[in-house]
Design a protein around this motif. Structure first.
Motif, PDB file in Angstrom:
ATOM      1  N   ASN A   1       0.860  -1.188   0.000  1.00 29.64           N
ATOM      2  CA  ASN A   1       0.000   0.000   0.000  1.00 29.64           C
ATOM      3  C   ASN A   1       0.895   1.236   0.000  1.00 29.64           C
ATOM      4  O   ASN A   1       1.629   1.472   0.959  1.00 29.64           O
ATOM      5  CB  ASN A   1      -0.908   0.006   1.230  1.00 29.64           C
TER       6      ASN A   1
ATOM      7  N   PHE B   1      -6.332   3.808  -3.361  1.00 25.87           N
ATOM      8  CA  PHE B   1      -5.483   3.076  -2.429  1.00 25.87           C
ATOM      9  C   PHE B   1      -6.170   2.996  -1.068  1.00 25.87           C
ATOM     10  O   PHE B   1      -6.524   4.029  -0.498  1.00 25.87           O
ATOM     11  CB  PHE B   1      -4.116   3.737  -2.313  1.00 25.87           C
TER      12      PHE B   1
ATOM     13  N   ARG C   1       0.334   4.200   0.596  1.00 17.36           N
ATOM     14  CA  ARG C   1       0.067   5.155   1.674  1.00 17.36           C
ATOM     15  C   ARG C   1       1.103   5.037   2.794  1.00 17.36           C
ATOM     16  O   ARG C   1       1.467   6.044   3.399  1.00 17.36           O
ATOM     17  CB  ARG C   1      -1.329   4.921   2.253  1.00 17.36           C
TER      18      ARG C   1
ATOM     19  N   ASP D   1      -0.044   6.942   7.593  1.00 21.34           N
ATOM     20  CA  ASP D   1      -0.582   7.301   6.273  1.00 21.34           C
ATOM     21  C   ASP D   1       0.182   8.503   5.731  1.00 21.34           C
ATOM     22  O   ASP D   1       0.013   9.632   6.187  1.00 21.34           O
ATOM     23  CB  ASP D   1      -2.071   7.628   6.388  1.00 21.34           C
TER      24      ASP D   1
ATOM     25  N   HIS E   1       3.578  -4.727  -7.446  1.00 21.23           N
ATOM     26  CA  HIS E   1       2.418  -4.906  -6.573  1.00 21.23           C
ATOM     27  C   HIS E   1       1.660  -6.149  -7.030  1.00 21.23           C
ATOM     28  O   HIS E   1       1.485  -6.371  -8.236  1.00 21.23           O
ATOM     29  CB  HIS E   1       1.499  -3.689  -6.624  1.00 21.23           C
TER      30      HIS E   1
END
Length: 883
Positions: free
Chosen positions: A519, A648, A521, A618, A543
């Motif tokens: 991810n 996301f 983030r 985040d 990914h």
């Protein structure tokens, strides 16, 4: 750019390129709403749609006012050479224009439309703006020529008592008269341009030249006159006071050859443009060439050189009815000036609609209720007004010629790029061209530019390059295609084939990284850090989307690429993106390690985030680029900030299930090592500051720490010795130290020694290590760290077991005591607490999957609370001490 399929001009007004007498002005009466190209009636045939406007454009004021000037100064022979050179140049350009115009269906919009839609915004915008400037200067030339013709009849002459000669003369009077004429042209373009279009064919049929009467210097057809006029006799030009030369006379003469794209500009009104444009343009150019050759021969055979040089309007004096020539001059000059102004304004309007240059040209997109782009007309009129301050036609003829030559060279270059790109869809029906003609056209244009005026030529080329660079880096959105992408693809494929993996050498090794991202983030800082670590090598963001294609209607990965690429743009990293669909992350990572890259550009290093129980942060909530200006529109490919954030998922909470089990994570490390890939594990990189795109720093005050010893296996290697993995750590740290944001960081290398041992051999080995650093050209300080107490906690039995494990035996790895792991962690905390990033030796993972959790627990205990840390297991020899 929001409506790319709409026509550039609502009603097919042409004049988008070069001098056009028939500009389709009827289109100025309409609703002003964008309509589809099919809504514009295509009624014109080859004669009225291409031949007439092209001939009228090329029979400009030069035909009436500069034929004698060219023959008088250059003589017949050099005059014919000038014609040959000029028509060779424009003929080569015509071949390129015909090729582009016949490569698919041609809609309205003229030459700019064809070039931009064929070659993309970089070429289209830059060439379009060069055409605009050329036409603005040409408008000034025609207005000054008209004023010159008016003053030739009505200007005050002290030696004449004629009642007609009432207009005072002088520089400022010339500027005043030119401004008045230009204002008249402006009013016609704003109000009644459609009237002019309906009379264009009558202008073509109108006044001509007949040399049947004579005066003192008119000899009729005479062999002596012809012989006297064969050679050149460059003298002072009475209008500018400068001595003429081949280059300056050619510059004036070439302005008569700048109407070759008038037919292409009528593409929206032609019944069959793909056939009419090549055929009509070639016929028109041949016709005008024959007429100019005959005029040169007739003038040199019947008029003495003095008359030709001293009187630009000599045609009036030798014509059957002098007003014939006067009317012809006024009509041609006024029509050419009007069409130049209208054509230039339509180019500017088209550029504004395409939004290639952003805000400065935005007002030019405004149109009246009738569809007339009046703001673009005003822009063009203002620039043309600046041009007329030159005061003399001959003074700016060189600038106009240089601009047109550069524009023609750019067209040839565009066609050459299409040919060299070898795109399968470049299949023009006009086949009478090749890359040789394109290249010859470019060279001939460039040579003549510098022959005419080196200063103007250099400045104009620099301007074109700046426009190309501006549009390239601005990356305007378009669905037209990009010729640059086609050329890059063609060259990259060729060079990838040349990149032979069998010729790899350790001296030229560089990191080629596959970074697996679950991810973004929570991984942006690590992405930015690895971008600094790649040192010009391959960087791929990988990914794995979990799923089975057998159970899905379509591949969900394809729709995700735009979001990941937009993320790369936001972060400003130089990375590729490779996504895959797989039932498990481990299997997907195997796929990416095998298939990512091409030829010699394949990942040699796998980077993973650390597997621990930390709650990720985040990054999207920390970087202003991800939460500011949410009201802004999307990027160049339609991904706006809210869509990017929504794509996301939120970061994982503590109680959220993990995507990976410890066994699968350690299995990924083992797989990479089996595939001879180096492995890096990054921990605590969310704490690393200063890696984002907007941060300006050079690493001053930062510290890079390297621990090139397997801290979990103290007995695996003797103190201060190095193996392949240790050298790999040193290389990666050195690579980071060479990056722009780390170039002034200090690098420290820690050597752990048993200082209390009776064997003092470590002193010698320290010197050996310093010598190694010198040979490797690594600037770093060496820190000696005694760790006797740590080794004592490890124990002799564990040392032996670890040694067996390092040899690759299947014996299970030893269980390390918590005291030993805590001692190692304290050692690192004591000496590396101030470092910005740490490079640690990553032990080989256990062969038994049952020990995966134990392996991760050991790594977590050792690196607990350290800050940004990269654990590295290197397999690749990366250092060389030889030249």
């Amino acid at each position: 750019m929001s409506n790319e399929h709409a026509p550039l001009l609502a009603h097919g007004v042409c004049g988008l390129s070069v001098d056009t007498a028939v500009c389709g002005m009827e289109g100025s009466e309409g609703t002003g709403e964008a309509s589809t190209p099919n809504a514009v009636p295509r009624k014109l045939n080859t004669f009225f749609g291409v031949i007439v406007p092209t001939v009228l454009s090329m029979f400009s004021i030069v035909l009436f006012l500069r034929t004698g000037f060219v023959v008088g100064h250059a003589g017949l022979l050099q005059g014919l050479v000038m014609l040959l050179v000029a028509y060779t140049i424009i003929s080569l350009t015509i071949l390129s224009i015909c090729a582009i115009s016949t490569n698919g269906a041609v809609q309205g919009g003229g030459a700019y439309f064809m070039i931009s839609r064929s070659l993309g915004p970089e070429f289209g915008g830059s060439i379009g703006l060069m055409f605009f400037l050329a036409k603005v200067c040409a408008c000034g030339v025609y207005v000054l020529g008209l004023v010159e013709a008016i003053l030739d009849i009505f200007g005050q002459d002290p030696a004449s008592s004629s009642a007609l000669r009432v207009l005072p003369q002088g520089y400022w009077y010339t500027v005043l008269y030119s401004s008045i004429v230009l204002l008249l042209v402006l009013l016609v373009c704003l109000v009644g341009a459609h009237i002019f279009a309906r009379t264009s064919f009558l202008i073509l049929l109108g006044p001509g030249n007949q040399t049947l009467t004579y005066n003192a210097s008119y000899t009729g057809f005479n062999g002596t006159t012809l012989r006297d006029n064969l050679g050149s006799s460059y003298t002072v030009d009475y209008s500018t006071g400068k001595v003429m030369s081949f280059a300056s006379v050619f510059a004036v003469m070439f302005t008569s050859c700048t109407g070759i794209m008038a037919g292409a500009n009528m593409s929206g009104e032609l019944k069959n443009p793909s056939a009419a444009i090549p055929k009509g343009t070639i016929i028109a150019v041949l016709y005008t060439c024959i007429v100019y050759v005959l005029l040169f021969i007739l003038a040199s055979s019947t008029c003495e050189r003095t008359l030709l040089v001293q009187d630009y309007g000599f045609f009036q004096r030798i014509n059957i009815w002098p007003p014939f020539v006067t009317i012809g001059i006024y009509c041609s000059a006024l029509s050419a000036a009007m069409c130049s102004l209208i054509g230039a304004s339509r180019i500017l309007h088209a550029l504004a609609l395409d939004q290639l240059f952003g805000f400065p040209l935005a007002p030019a997109a405004i149109t009246s209720s009738s569809g007339n782009p009046w703001v673009a007309v005003l822009y063009t009129w203002g620039l043309a007004q600046c041009v007329v301050f030159a005061g003399q036609l001959n003074a700016i003829a060189g600038l106009v010629t240089v601009f047109y030559l550069l524009a023609y060279a750019a067209v040839d270059l565009a066609c050459l790029a299409l040919e060299w790109a070898s795109a399968p869809n470049f299949r023009p029906t006009f086949q009478v061209f090749s890359w040789h003609t394109c290249l010859l056209g470019i060279l001939s244009c460039l040579v003549m530019m510098f022959v005419i005026n080196p200063v103007y030529s250099s400045a104009s080329i620099i301007l074109l390059l700046l426009l190309l660079l501006f549009l390239h880096y601005r990356s305007p959105t378009s669905s037209w295609g990009y010729i640059s992408q086609a050329l890059i693809f063609h060259q990259v494929r060729k060079y990838l084939l040349m990149l032979d993996v069998r010729k790899d050498h350790v001296k030229f090794w560089r990191p080629q990284v596959l970074l697996m991202v679950a991810n973004p983030r929570s991984s942006c800082q690590l992405i930015n850090f690895v971008n600094q670590l790649k040192k010009g090598g391959l960087f791929v963001l990988g990914h794995v989307k979990l799923g089975d294609l057998d159970t899905l209607p379509s591949d969900p990965v394809q729709q995700q690429y735009n979001f990941w690429l937009s993320l790369v743009d936001k972060l400003g990293v130089k990375a590729f993106v490779d996504l895959t669909l797989s039932p498990s992350v481990r299997q997907g990572t195997q796929h990416l390690l095998r298939i990512t890259g091409l030829g010699g550009m394949k990942p040699n290093t796998l980077v993973l985030g650390f597997y621990d129980s930390c709650t990720p942060e985040d990054y999207f909530l920390q970087d202003p680029a991800f939460y500011e200006s949410e009201e802004a529109g999307g990027d160049d490919f339609g991904v706006d900030l809210p869509s990017l954030q929504a794509h996301f998922p939120p970061v994982r909470h503590v109680e959220s299930p993990r995507w990976l089990t410890p066994e699968e994570y350690v299995g990924i490390i083992s797989d990479a090592i089996k595939m001879s890939k180096n492995v890096c594990l990054g921990r605590y990189f969310f704490q690393l500051q200063g890696e984002s795109m907007g941060t300006k720093m050079d690493g001053a005050g930062r510290i890079i720490d390297v621990w090139p010893l397997n801290l979990l296996r103290p007995g695996s290697t003797s103190a201060a010795s190095v193996d392949v993995c240790s050298l790999f750590l040193l290389q990666m740290a050195c690579v980071l130290n060479m990056a722009s944001r780390w170039r002034h960081a200090r690098m420290r290398i820690f050597l752990c020694v048993e200082a209390e041992s009776s064997d003092q051999g470590w002193v010698v080995k320290e010197e050996t290590f310093r010598e190694l650093l010198r040979k490797l050209r690594i600037r770093a300080s060496i820190k000696i760290v005694p760790w006797d107490s740590v080794v004592q906690l490890y124990g002799q039995k564990q040392t032996q077991d670890a040694g067996l494990g390092e040899l690759g035996l299947t014996r299970p790895a030893p269980a390390l005591s918590e005291d030993f792991l805590s001692a190692v962690n304290c050692l690192l905390m004591e000496h590396s607490a101030q470092a910005a990033v740490r490079f640690l030796y990553l032990p080989r993972p256990p062969t038994h999957s049952s020990q995966s959790q134990q392996y991760l627990s050991q790594l977590e205990a050792v690196t607990h609370g350290l800050g940004p840390t990269l654990l590295i297991h290197g397999l690749t020899p990366v250092t060389c001490t030889e030249l």
